[in-house]
Write a protein that holds these residues in place. Structure first.
Motif, mmCIF file in Angstrom:
data_model
loop_
_atom_site.group_PDB
_atom_site.id
_atom_site.type_symbol
_atom_site.label_atom_id
_atom_site.label_comp_id
_atom_site.label_asym_id
_atom_site.label_seq_id
_atom_site.Cartn_x
_atom_site.Cartn_y
_atom_site.Cartn_z
ATOM 1 N N ASP A 113 46.726 34.557 54.508
ATOM 2 C CA ASP A 113 46.219 35.984 54.662
ATOM 3 C C ASP A 113 45.250 36.160 53.548
ATOM 4 N N ILE A 114 43.983 36.047 53.809
ATOM 5 C CA ILE A 114 42.796 36.253 52.586
ATOM 6 C C ILE A 114 42.314 37.581 52.730
ATOM 7 N N ASP A 115 42.810 38.761 53.334
ATOM 8 C CA ASP A 115 42.619 39.939 53.239
ATOM 9 C C ASP A 115 43.467 40.642 52.386
ATOM 10 N N GLY A 116 43.242 41.888 51.684
ATOM 11 C CA GLY A 116 43.706 43.058 51.007
ATOM 12 C C GLY A 116 44.080 42.485 49.542
ATOM 13 N N TRP A 117 43.218 41.577 49.290
ATOM 14 C CA TRP A 117 43.335 41.249 47.830
ATOM 15 C C TRP A 117 42.397 42.018 46.923
ATOM 16 N N ILE A 118 42.727 42.370 45.637
ATOM 17 C CA ILE A 118 41.923 43.051 44.940
ATOM 18 C C ILE A 118 40.515 42.201 44.449
ATOM 19 N N GLU A 119 39.476 42.541 43.739
ATOM 20 C CA GLU A 119 38.388 41.676 43.320
ATOM 21 C C GLU A 119 38.819 41.291 41.939
ATOM 22 N N ARG A 120 38.874 39.985 41.476
ATOM 23 C CA ARG A 120 39.444 39.788 40.201
ATOM 24 C C ARG A 120 38.210 39.987 39.258
ATOM 25 N N LYS A 121 38.574 40.323 37.921
ATOM 26 C CA LYS A 121 37.526 40.328 37.019
ATOM 27 C C LYS A 121 36.706 39.285 36.819
ATOM 28 N N ALA A 122 37.375 38.029 36.862
ATOM 29 C CA ALA A 122 36.695 36.805 36.738
ATOM 30 C C ALA A 122 35.692 36.578 37.952
ATOM 31 N N THR A 123 35.822 37.123 39.304
ATOM 32 C CA THR A 123 34.851 37.283 40.348
ATOM 33 C C THR A 123 33.782 37.864 39.894
#
Length: 247
Positions: A113-123
């Motif tokens: 499941d690749i939906d619903g994740w926050i955008e990481r600071k590293a990204t």
């Protein structure tokens, strides 16, 4: 008198000692776990969600800005290199469209499941640096940044592949997904693509015949070191998947 770096800029960069080690970027704990097929599915899904942001949004903008910097009103002797640059950057755009569809398909096939994740600071840091270099940097700097990204990526997944155990029929969905992703990013075709980017970066730099202490070389060294740093940070840390879901 300075020694010319013509045709050898990337060799010079690879030989540099950087603040964050190259090994740290291509042998991160995330990659070691992937190679041992012990990576938790949620961590792999988190990483894929971030790579989708990079590939579907930041990368096309980056390439588009580089294309806009190709000098089509320059001397006729440079026209061949300009056309080759446009052709290879167009290949980058075509490839990233396929790439996004590929890893979305892998995620769907193996239940990630690749939906619903926050955008990481590293990204955010990585995509912001891509935008900065492509906007205010020269075409040559952008090409070195592009080659560096792809070189680190290739070497990272070659490291993963080198750790694979013998395949067995009892492997779970995550192991199958890791093998499929890794095989895609370690093909001879991808290696040829990275080599073409390296050659192009060297040829653009060779137009100006900078010596090793020239400010332009220092700029390229900074780009190389920054990409290594960003790549290392882009791999999720152990347990990060437990608190990275959007509310």
């Amino acid at each position: 008198m300075h020694t010319s770096l013509e045709g050898r800029l990337t060799h010079h960069l690879k030989a540099q000692s950087t603040p964050r080690s190259y090994t740290g970027a291509i042998q991160h704990g995330f990659l070691t776990a992937a190679g041992g097929l012990t990576l938790p599915p949620a961590r792999l899904a988190l990483w894929l969600s971030q790579d989708r942001i990079y590939a579907a949004h930041a990368y096309p903008r980056f390439i588009g800005l580089l294309i806009s910097k190709i000098p089509f009103d320059g001397p006729a002797v440079e026209e061949e290199l300009n056309r080759e640059t446009l052709a290879l950057l167009t290949t980058c755009l075509e490839g990233i469209i396929r790439e996004v569809a590929f890893f979305e398909g892998v995620a769907k096939e193996w239940g990630l499941d690749i939906d619903g994740w926050i955008e990481r600071k590293a990204t955010r840091d990585y995509t912001a640096e891509m935008a900065r270099v492509a906007s205010v940097g020269s075409l040559g700097e952008g090409l070195v940044f592009l080659w560096a990204m792809e070189q680190v990526y290739l070497d990272a997944w070659k490291y993963v592949k080198s750790l694979f155990p013998a395949q067995s029929g009892s492997e779970d969905n995550t192991a199958n997904a890791i093998r499929q992703l890794t095989n895609n990013w370690t093909t001879p075709e991808f290696e040829v693509f990275v080599q073409k980017l390296e050659d192009l970066a060297n040829r653009h730099f060779a137009r100006r015949h900078y010596g090793p202490s020239h400010v332009a070389v220092r700029s390229m060294e900074s780009i190389w070191a920054r990409v290594i740093e960003l790549e290392e940070m882009f791999w999720p840390e152990d347990g990060e998947e437990t608190y990275s879901r959007a509310c």
